[in-house]
Scaffold this motif. Structure first.
Motif, PDB file in Angstrom:
ATOM      1  N   THR A   1      21.479  42.841  34.802  1.00 15.82           N
ATOM      2  CA  THR A   1      21.449  42.979  33.625  1.00 15.82           C
ATOM      3  C   THR A   1      22.830  42.820  32.907  1.00 15.82           C
ATOM      4  O   THR A   1      24.000  42.704  33.512  1.00 15.82           O
ATOM      5  CB  THR A   1      20.865  44.440  33.085  1.00 15.82           C
ATOM      6  OG1 THR A   1      21.832  45.451  33.521  1.00 15.82           O
ATOM      7  CG2 THR A   1      19.390  44.545  33.920  1.00 15.82           C
TER       8      THR A   1
ATOM      9  N   GLU B   1      24.890  45.945  33.641  1.00 19.48           N
ATOM     10  CA  GLU B   1      25.378  45.830  35.270  1.00 19.48           C
ATOM     11  C   GLU B   1      26.395  44.925  35.230  1.00 19.48           C
ATOM     12  O   GLU B   1      27.409  45.238  35.996  1.00 19.48           O
ATOM     13  CB  GLU B   1      24.151  45.422  35.960  1.00 19.48           C
ATOM     14  CG  GLU B   1      23.216  46.504  36.203  1.00 19.48           C
ATOM     15  CD  GLU B   1      21.717  45.932  37.050  1.00 19.48           C
ATOM     16  OE1 GLU B   1      21.497  46.778  37.600  1.00 19.48           O
ATOM     17  OE2 GLU B   1      21.550  44.944  36.723  1.00 19.48           O
TER      18      GLU B   1
ATOM     19  N   HIS C   1      22.877  35.625  30.292  1.00 21.99           N
ATOM     20  CA  HIS C   1      22.838  36.203  28.956  1.00 21.99           C
ATOM     21  C   HIS C   1      23.592  35.559  28.018  1.00 21.99           C
ATOM     22  O   HIS C   1      24.675  36.095  27.570  1.00 21.99           O
ATOM     23  CB  HIS C   1      23.272  37.653  29.378  1.00 21.99           C
ATOM     24  CG  HIS C   1      22.836  38.220  30.355  1.00 21.99           C
ATOM     25  ND1 HIS C   1      21.595  38.856  30.295  1.00 21.99           N
ATOM     26  CD2 HIS C   1      22.953  38.595  31.510  1.00 21.99           C
ATOM     27  CE1 HIS C   1      20.946  39.627  31.296  1.00 21.99           C
ATOM     28  NE2 HIS C   1      22.062  39.418  32.437  1.00 21.99           N
TER      29      HIS C   1
END
Length: 88
Positions: A6, A9, A70
């Motif tokens: 994520t 993370e 991301h």
């Protein structure tokens, strides 16, 4: 497919790896200043230097994955957070 990290993370990983790299670099410099640059006594410093280079390559590869996974939240400060005093 395995689950990816994520964003949170990645952020924690980036800060942890930056702290570890700082520590390895500091220890490497300390050894370089304390022992000869060649011969058997130079081996520990050379190994730490190799570890620093490997860690740097890992951070760079993880940063590439961060931007791929991301893109909307990625930034260079995730894996390269700046001064050690600025890190959690």
């Amino acid at each position: 497919m395995k689950p990816r990290l994520t964003f949170e993370e990645h952020t924690e990983m980036g800060h942890a790896l930056a702290r570890i790299q700082d520590e390895l670099q500091n220890r490497s410099v300390r050894l370089a200043n304390a022992y000869p640059r060649s011969g058997p006594e130079a081996i520990p410093e050379k190994k730490l230097d190799q570890a620093c280079k490997a860690l740097s390559e890992a951070r760079s590869a993880l940063e590439e994955l961060l931007f791929k996974e991301h893109p909307e939240r990625a930034g260079v400060t995730v894996y390269y957070p700046g001064r050690q005093d600025d890190r959690p």
